[in-house]
Design a protein around this motif. Structure first.
Motif, PDB file in Angstrom:
ATOM      1  N   PHE A   1       0.965  -1.152  -0.088  1.00  0.00           N
ATOM      2  CA  PHE A   1      -0.036   0.016  -0.057  1.00  0.00           C
ATOM      3  C   PHE A   1       0.927   1.403   0.070  1.00  0.00           C
ATOM      4  CE2 PHE A   1      -2.228   3.363   2.054  1.00  0.00           C
ATOM      5  CZ  PHE A   1      -3.475   3.477   1.239  1.00  0.00           C
ATOM      6  N   GLN A   2       1.897   1.201   0.894  1.00  0.00           N
ATOM      7  CA  GLN A   2       2.862   2.378   0.887  1.00  0.00           C
ATOM      8  C   GLN A   2       3.514   2.970  -0.245  1.00  0.00           C
ATOM      9  OE1 GLN A   2       5.138   2.299   4.424  1.00  0.00           O
ATOM     10  NE2 GLN A   2       6.213   4.110   4.062  1.00  0.00           N
ATOM     11  N   ILE A   3       3.864   1.587  -1.043  1.00  0.00           N
ATOM     12  CA  ILE A   3       4.714   2.099  -2.241  1.00  0.00           C
ATOM     13  C   ILE A   3       3.991   2.132  -3.747  1.00  0.00           C
ATOM     14  CG2 ILE A   3       6.637   1.031  -1.002  1.00  0.00           C
ATOM     15  CD1 ILE A   3       6.512  -1.536  -3.057  1.00  0.00           C
ATOM     16  N   LEU A   4       3.109   1.591  -3.773  1.00  0.00           N
ATOM     17  CA  LEU A   4       2.423   1.441  -5.282  1.00  0.00           C
ATOM     18  C   LEU A   4       1.534   2.807  -5.384  1.00  0.00           C
ATOM     19  CD1 LEU A   4       0.571  -1.815  -5.608  1.00  0.00           C
ATOM     20  CD2 LEU A   4       2.494  -1.219  -6.542  1.00  0.00           C
ATOM     21  N   PRO A   5       1.598   3.216  -6.442  1.00  0.00           N
ATOM     22  CA  PRO A   5       0.830   4.425  -6.927  1.00  0.00           C
ATOM     23  C   PRO A   5      -0.697   4.088  -6.671  1.00  0.00           C
ATOM     24  CG  PRO A   5       2.422   3.896  -8.818  1.00  0.00           C
ATOM     25  CD  PRO A   5       2.518   2.987  -7.698  1.00  0.00           C
ATOM     26  N   MET A   6      -1.514   5.126  -6.263  1.00  0.00           N
ATOM     27  CA  MET A   6      -2.780   4.714  -5.791  1.00  0.00           C
ATOM     28  C   MET A   6      -3.711   4.336  -7.086  1.00  0.00           C
ATOM     29  SD  MET A   6      -5.061   4.527  -3.606  1.00  0.00           S
ATOM     30  CE  MET A   6      -4.049   4.511  -2.376  1.00  0.00           C
ATOM     31  N   LYS A   7      -3.425   4.943  -8.062  1.00  0.00           N
ATOM     32  CA  LYS A   7      -4.279   4.203  -9.343  1.00  0.00           C
ATOM     33  C   LYS A   7      -4.052   2.968  -9.731  1.00  0.00           C
ATOM     34  CE  LYS A   7      -6.845   5.005 -12.490  1.00  0.00           C
ATOM     35  NZ  LYS A   7      -8.582   5.338 -12.340  1.00  0.00           N
ATOM     36  N   TYR A   8      -2.886   2.507  -9.249  1.00  0.00           N
ATOM     37  CA  TYR A   8      -2.457   0.923  -9.559  1.00  0.00           C
ATOM     38  C   TYR A   8      -3.146   0.126  -8.645  1.00  0.00           C
ATOM     39  CZ  TYR A   8       0.502  -3.147 -10.571  1.00  0.00           C
ATOM     40  OH  TYR A   8       0.559  -4.449 -11.050  1.00  0.00           O
ATOM     41  N   TYR A   9      -2.968   0.737  -7.434  1.00  0.00           N
ATOM     42  CA  TYR A   9      -3.600   0.060  -6.243  1.00  0.00           C
ATOM     43  C   TYR A   9      -4.946  -0.225  -6.338  1.00  0.00           C
ATOM     44  CZ  TYR A   9      -4.063  -1.829  -1.127  1.00  0.00           C
ATOM     45  OH  TYR A   9      -4.319  -2.265  -0.173  1.00  0.00           O
ATOM     46  N   GLN A  10      -5.493   0.849  -6.741  1.00  0.00           N
ATOM     47  CA  GLN A  10      -7.101   0.844  -6.848  1.00  0.00           C
ATOM     48  C   GLN A  10      -7.420  -0.044  -7.988  1.00  0.00           C
ATOM     49  OE1 GLN A  10      -7.997   4.834  -8.008  1.00  0.00           O
ATOM     50  NE2 GLN A  10      -7.988   5.531  -5.819  1.00  0.00           N
ATOM     51  N   ASN A  11      -6.736  -0.158  -9.078  1.00  0.00           N
ATOM     52  CA  ASN A  11      -7.206  -1.166 -10.241  1.00  0.00           C
ATOM     53  C   ASN A  11      -6.997  -2.559  -9.610  1.00  0.00           C
ATOM     54  OD1 ASN A  11      -7.505   0.657 -12.107  1.00  0.00           O
ATOM     55  ND2 ASN A  11      -5.548   0.824 -12.839  1.00  0.00           N
ATOM     56  N   MET A  12      -5.875  -2.723  -8.940  1.00  0.00           N
ATOM     57  CA  MET A  12      -5.496  -4.163  -8.203  1.00  0.00           C
ATOM     58  C   MET A  12      -6.833  -4.627  -7.232  1.00  0.00           C
ATOM     59  SD  MET A  12      -1.964  -5.290  -6.142  1.00  0.00           S
ATOM     60  CE  MET A  12      -2.492  -4.806  -4.616  1.00  0.00           C
ATOM     61  N   VAL A  13      -7.486  -3.487  -6.525  1.00  0.00           N
ATOM     62  CA  VAL A  13      -8.586  -4.218  -5.652  1.00  0.00           C
ATOM     63  C   VAL A  13      -9.595  -4.319  -6.347  1.00  0.00           C
ATOM     64  CG1 VAL A  13     -10.043  -2.970  -4.090  1.00  0.00           C
ATOM     65  CG2 VAL A  13      -7.821  -2.696  -3.687  1.00  0.00           C
ATOM     66  N   PHE A  14      -9.910  -3.522  -7.479  1.00  0.00           N
ATOM     67  CA  PHE A  14     -11.005  -3.858  -8.663  1.00  0.00           C
ATOM     68  C   PHE A  14     -10.937  -4.912  -9.167  1.00  0.00           C
ATOM     69  CE2 PHE A  14     -13.461  -2.828 -12.332  1.00  0.00           C
ATOM     70  CZ  PHE A  14     -14.722  -2.501 -11.733  1.00  0.00           C
ATOM     71  N   GLU A  15      -9.912  -5.242  -9.740  1.00  0.00           N
ATOM     72  CA  GLU A  15      -9.706  -6.703 -10.255  1.00  0.00           C
ATOM     73  C   GLU A  15      -9.879  -7.898  -9.626  1.00  0.00           C
ATOM     74  OE1 GLU A  15      -9.791  -7.137 -13.660  1.00  0.00           O
ATOM     75  OE2 GLU A  15      -9.882  -4.900 -13.908  1.00  0.00           O
ATOM     76  N   THR A  16      -9.241  -7.655  -8.247  1.00  0.00           N
ATOM     77  CA  THR A  16      -9.259  -8.796  -7.162  1.00  0.00           C
ATOM     78  C   THR A  16     -10.819  -9.144  -6.796  1.00  0.00           C
ATOM     79  OG1 THR A  16      -7.106  -8.149  -6.482  1.00  0.00           O
ATOM     80  CG2 THR A  16      -8.368  -9.588  -4.897  1.00  0.00           C
ATOM     81  N   LEU A  17     -11.767  -7.865  -6.679  1.00  0.00           N
ATOM     82  CA  LEU A  17     -13.083  -8.374  -6.233  1.00  0.00           C
ATOM     83  C   LEU A  17     -14.050  -8.836  -7.300  1.00  0.00           C
ATOM     84  CD1 LEU A  17     -13.593  -5.007  -4.211  1.00  0.00           C
ATOM     85  CD2 LEU A  17     -13.327  -7.428  -3.202  1.00  0.00           C
ATOM     86  N   LYS A  18     -13.285  -9.009  -8.560  1.00  0.00           N
ATOM     87  CA  LYS A  18     -13.909  -9.837  -9.520  1.00  0.00           C
ATOM     88  C   LYS A  18     -13.816 -11.268  -9.371  1.00  0.00           C
ATOM     89  CE  LYS A  18     -13.716  -6.275 -13.334  1.00  0.00           C
ATOM     90  NZ  LYS A  18     -12.984  -5.805 -14.620  1.00  0.00           N
ATOM     91  N   ASN A  19     -12.523 -11.745  -8.774  1.00  0.00           N
ATOM     92  CA  ASN A  19     -12.393 -13.108  -8.733  1.00  0.00           C
ATOM     93  C   ASN A  19     -12.350 -13.477  -7.325  1.00  0.00           C
ATOM     94  OD1 ASN A  19     -10.537 -15.250 -10.147  1.00  0.00           O
ATOM     95  ND2 ASN A  19      -9.443 -14.812  -7.995  1.00  0.00           N
ATOM     96  N   ASP A  20     -12.257 -12.538  -6.220  1.00  0.00           N
ATOM     97  CA  ASP A  20     -12.248 -13.345  -4.885  1.00  0.00           C
ATOM     98  C   ASP A  20     -13.599 -12.534  -4.315  1.00  0.00           C
ATOM     99  OD1 ASP A  20     -10.136 -14.631  -4.997  1.00  0.00           O
ATOM    100  OD2 ASP A  20      -8.821 -13.057  -4.653  1.00  0.00           O
ATOM    101  N   GLU A  21     -14.183 -13.045  -3.215  1.00  0.00           N
ATOM    102  CA  GLU A  21     -15.467 -12.498  -2.219  1.00  0.00           C
ATOM    103  C   GLU A  21     -15.021 -11.181  -1.399  1.00  0.00           C
ATOM    104  OE1 GLU A  21     -17.188 -15.391  -0.293  1.00  0.00           O
ATOM    105  OE2 GLU A  21     -17.947 -16.598  -1.875  1.00  0.00           O
ATOM    106  N   PHE A  22     -13.587 -11.247  -1.181  1.00  0.00           N
ATOM    107  CA  PHE A  22     -13.142 -10.068  -0.106  1.00  0.00           C
ATOM    108  C   PHE A  22     -11.843  -9.732  -0.347  1.00  0.00           C
ATOM    109  CE2 PHE A  22     -11.792 -13.776   2.297  1.00  0.00           C
ATOM    110  CZ  PHE A  22     -10.539 -13.500   2.725  1.00  0.00           C
ATOM    111  N   VAL A  23     -11.298  -8.445  -0.209  1.00  0.00           N
ATOM    112  CA  VAL A  23     -10.069  -8.156  -0.087  1.00  0.00           C
ATOM    113  C   VAL A  23      -9.555  -7.532   1.365  1.00  0.00           C
ATOM    114  CG1 VAL A  23      -8.156  -6.464  -0.932  1.00  0.00           C
ATOM    115  CG2 VAL A  23      -9.801  -7.581  -2.621  1.00  0.00           C
TER     116      VAL A  23
END
Length: 250
Positions: A171-193
């Motif tokens: 969370f600390q090192i990733l650009p927020m836009k990349y982190y947001q995309n990561m969360v969005f894509e993960t929730l398509k696959n998993d029930e929770f983050v």
């Protein structure tokens, strides 16, 4: 579902150039950082789970009252306390605040699950060490909650695409836009983050002379506050659901 969690613990780093930072000063930094987190959560009306390190719990009654009073969940983070110490602190806090402590988080020292069940914990949320090389050592693993020894075992979340874990360092090192995309894509696959951050990451290291690696001071302090604010703003704009750990599991 997004499970937002915070580890409330004193920073362990030594001071630079023979400077002295007392235990009381370290505790005050922890309290101030946690209050900053609470202010941001209040702005976005978001509830979270706070894992408070067992050895400082009894020194933080006022802070625990503030956290609980805002509707957040109180859980324990065990660094190196014994089962007896955990049992005593758990009993005292439950009697003082009238609320059951359901969850515990562990990292280096992992106590037997059957013993934690006897202490009437309901779930375990273990985490791994995170450093500059840590993300590159990860392998894909199950991210579903399981039942073992009468406990719900909540694993760390990991992106099914980038294979990056959702730990404090990422969370600390990733650009927020990349982190947001990561969360969005993960929730398509998993029930929770499951996201977790440490209270000490919100420390202003220009004010307090702690000797920490350069990559750990990057985007710390006020920048971490801004980053958390940006994440919660995005979550609300996208109308993504958030939950305390105990509510989601039970």
């Amino acid at each position: 579902m997004i499970l937002l969690t915070f580890n409330i613990l004193d920073i362990e780093a030594k001071a630079k150039n023979s400077a002295q930072i007392s235990d009381d000063d370290r505790l005050k930094i922890t309290v101030d950082n946690t209050k900053a987190i609470l202010r941001i959560l209040d702005i976005h009306d978001t509830k979270a789970t706070f894992f408070i390190e067992v050895s400082i719990v009894e020194k933080l009654h006022n802070l625990i009252k503030a956290i609980s009073g805002r509707g957040h969940e109180i859980a324990f983070y065990n660094k190196n306390s014994s089962l007896h110490e955990i049992e005593e602190v758990k009993k005292n806090i439950q009697e003082c605040f009238g609320k059951q402590i359901r969850g515990i988080r562990q990292k280096d020292l992992k106590l037997p699950q059957e013993s934690l069940k006897l202490l009437e914990f309901n779930y375990v949320s273990n985490i791994d060490n995170a450093n500059i090389l840590f993300p590159f050592k990860r392998l894909k693993r199950d991210t579903e909650i399981t039942e073992e020894d009468g406990l719900s075992i909540v694993p760390e979340s990991i992106s099914p695409y980038s294979q990056l874990p959702y730990n404090d360092f990422v969370f600390q090192i990733l650009p927020m836009k990349y982190y947001q995309n990561m969360v969005f894509e993960t929730l398509k696959n998993d029930e929770f983050v499951l996201i977790y951050l440490n209270s000490w990451q919100f420390t202003d290291f220009k004010t307090y002379p702690f000797d920490i690696p350069f990559y750990r001071s990057f985007s710390s302090g006020k920048k971490m506050e801004d980053k958390l604010n940006d994440l919660l703003t995005w979550i609300n704009e996208k109308e993504m659901a958030t939950s305390r750990m105990k509510d989601y599991i039970f």
